[in-house]
Design a protein around this motif. Structure first.
Motif, mmCIF file in Angstrom:
data_model
loop_
_atom_site.group_PDB
_atom_site.id
_atom_site.type_symbol
_atom_site.label_atom_id
_atom_site.label_comp_id
_atom_site.label_asym_id
_atom_site.label_seq_id
_atom_site.Cartn_x
_atom_site.Cartn_y
_atom_site.Cartn_z
ATOM 1 N N GLU A 171 -15.949 3.618 26.905
ATOM 2 C CA GLU A 171 -17.027 2.922 26.200
ATOM 3 C C GLU A 171 -18.373 3.407 26.716
ATOM 4 O O GLU A 171 -18.468 3.958 27.813
ATOM 5 N N VAL B 82 -22.531 1.980 26.871
ATOM 6 C CA VAL B 82 -23.516 0.927 26.641
ATOM 7 C C VAL B 82 -24.869 1.606 26.726
ATOM 8 O O VAL B 82 -25.198 2.248 27.728
ATOM 9 N N HIS C 248 -23.269 -1.026 21.992
ATOM 10 C CA HIS C 248 -21.965 -0.824 22.629
ATOM 11 C C HIS C 248 -21.137 0.046 21.694
ATOM 12 O O HIS C 248 -21.055 -0.227 20.491
ATOM 13 N N TYR D 104 -17.721 -8.072 22.815
ATOM 14 C CA TYR D 104 -18.871 -7.359 23.361
ATOM 15 C C TYR D 104 -20.158 -8.074 22.972
ATOM 16 O O TYR D 104 -20.268 -8.614 21.874
ATOM 17 N N LEU E 105 -22.768 -2.914 17.561
ATOM 18 C CA LEU E 105 -21.418 -2.549 17.981
ATOM 19 C C LEU E 105 -20.923 -1.425 17.081
ATOM 20 O O LEU E 105 -20.901 -1.572 15.860
#
Length: 166
Positions: A78, A80, A89, A108, A113
């Motif tokens: 992932e 961020v 994210h 999240y 997203l």
């Protein structure tokens, strides 16, 4: 991994290309679809380092590992990020089983997203939060049309345009 895509004090719009599920193929139409973006975020199932190298001819690229990418530690699970005062994210989505906007929103906390995995292009807004699946940019599968997305962040607000590929 956390990082900034752009200076939030810059008043110009930030335009980010969103790509997923290339599975080893970069369509010629992708170059026009992502022309002028400042960054490309790839939501996994890349299909090899050469795909990322090709995308880098358009703009800098950050990518996450998808369920068919080699688990060699080169791509994080992932990312961020921060861009224009908003948090982002990105993960492939397979970590949630069958990813849905509801599952992503509950898992999240970011403002935006980004995920892939389903190959289905999707843009869904929940209050001030945005969920985006740019669709699959690679080989056509599941009778779905290939696509990418352009994420524009300006004035603390995010908008997304899906771009269908030929």
């Amino acid at each position: 991994m956390a990082m900034s895509v752009a200076d939030p004090h810059d008043q110009k719009a930030i335009i980010i290309g969103l790509v997923s599920d290339t599975h080893g193929r970069v369509r010629a139409s992708l170059f026009e679809a992502l022309a002028g973006v400042s960054q490309i975020l790839h939501a996994g199932d890349v299909g090899g380092r050469s795909i990322l190298d090709t995308l880098r001819t358009i703009a800098p690229v950050q990518a996450v590992c998808g369920n068919v990418d080699p688990i060699d530690g080169r791509l994080p699970d992932e990312l961020v990020l921060a861009a224009g005062g908003l948090s982002i994210h990105m993960s492939h989505g397979h970590e949630l089983g069958s990813p849905t906007p509801a599952k992503l929103l509950s898992s999240y906390s970011a403002d935006i997203l980004i995920y892939g995995h389903t190959h289905r292009a999707l843009v869904e807004r929940e209050g001030n939060r945005l969920v985006v699946n740019p669709g699959a940019a690679g080989p056509r599968r599941f009778d779905l049309h290939p696509s990418v997305a352009r994420l524009t962040i300006a004035g603390g607000r995010a908008e997304v345009e899906l771009v269908w590929l030929s």
